[in-house]
Design an enzyme around this catalytic site. Structure first.
Site: not given
Length: 362
Positions: A131, A175, A198
């Site tokens: 990312k 994460q 997300d």
């Protein structure tokens, strides 16, 4: 008879969608039409040669302008070009109509993504690095926050609250998975929904469910965009999703329901899954079990999308679908790696751009 000189980015080996190496192909072509025929163009090129393509069966591709010399005369033609989704996204935002430049000029900065990693999970480190690399490729700022495994829940929540208030940060990603002593639900709910790139915050999940504009979880979003790119319209189609996770299965159901598909979700308690999957026009595997989907579970001509990422005994990355055998029956099928994985990163970057626009009223 003449030859088309064409450069293809090839040899995808990384889950993050990065490509290593390029190959120059000399492709014989007998017609002088200005549009290169897809089947003729790819004749003689094996699937392994074009692994950057999300689908390996009947490859569609991205049309770019090109030049062709015939008997010394230059002709403008349309070339089929295989590029990683990250490169395509970069072109979309940096070049097309100057959109990316316009965003930068209006807000005085590039989009910024904050990534929070707790602990030393090796797989999570790989995903975070991919990312960060995606941000670098697109010219975004990335703000990595590495916290120890024993960080307290309140310390993590305070980091998120600081990022919510930070004007340099347009998107926030924590994460997953997190250590067991931290409540993931509480963490997700603490991320401001306007920075929730997300798509996990309950506000964004709810907006998606009622068909309002929202941030969509990146993997389902990638699947939807992949179908759109290949002109595969799910409207009226029987779609079967194997897996009901909050990250893939459930948001993907909402995405495709909003596109008027008829959807069946299969899970661990489903009886006779094969009888259901064999009726699928579009079959999506997101169950996390290596080669769970076998040839006898798929009808002829089905579109098969493999979201799974697993390692076999030899350590090789494989999907939830038995690709080698299922591809004989599928009209389209995605490989692992190189299919849905790169699209997930691309859609994350897309969400960061949208977040930057939202934060700054563009």
């Amino acid at each position: 008879m003449f030859e088309i000189m064409m450069e293809l980015v090839n040899d995808v080996r990384n889950y993050d969608g990065t490509c290593s190496g390029t190959t120059i192909y000399k492709i014989p072509f007998e017609e002088s039409d200005v549009v290169v025929d897809l089947d003729t163009l790819f004749e003689g090129i094996t699937n392994s040669d074009v692994e950057c393509n999300p689908f390996e069966i009947k490859p569609q591709a991205y049309i770019l302008c090109g030049r062709l010399l015939i008997d010394g005369k230059e002709h403008q033609i349309k070339l089929i070009s295989m590029n990683s989704p990250i490169t395509i996204l970069k072109n979309k935002f940096m070049n097309k109509k100057g959109k990316f430049k316009e965003i930068k000029e209006k807000i005085g900065k590039v989009p910024g993504l904050a990534i929070v990693l707790v602990g030393e999970n090796p797989a999570s480190k790989i995903y975070v690095n991919s990312k960060i690399k995606g941000c670098a490729e697109l010219g975004f700022e990335s703000f990595a926050h590495y916290l120890p495994e024993n960080v307290t829940e309140e310390e993590l929540l305070n980091v998120i609250r600081e990022l919510n208030a930070d004007e340099k940060v347009d998107g926030i990603l924590v994460q997953l998975p997190l250590p067991k002593h931290i409540d993931e639900k509480k963490v997700v709910e603490t991320i401001a929904f306007s920075k929730d790139v997300d798509g996990f915050n309950p506000i964004n999940v709810g907006k998606l469910a009622i068909g309002e504009k929202s941030f969509i979880s990146c993997t389902p979003y990638g699947v939807v965009k992949m179908l759109e790119e290949y002109n595969i319209n799910p409207e009226g189609k029987n779609v079967v999703i194997i897996g009901r996770s909050n990250i893939v299965g459930k948001p993907l159901l909402q995405c495709l329901l909003n596109k008027n598909a008829t959807i069946t979700i299969c899970h661990s308690k489903t009886r006779d899954i094969k009888a259901i999957t064999k009726n699928a026009d579009i079959l999506i595997a997101a169950v996390g079990r290596p080669h769970f989907v076998t040839e006898d579970m798929v009808k002829d001509g089905a579109v098969v999308i493999d979201v799974g990422i697993n390692r076999n005994e030899e350590g090789k990355l494989i999907g939830d679908v038995d690709f080698e055998n299922v591809e004989k029956k599928a009209s389209y099928i995605t490989p692992v790696p190189g299919g849905v994985g790169p699209m997930t990163i691309a859609m994350l970057m897309n969400n960061v751009v949208e977040a930057a626009k939202m934060q700054n009223g563009i």
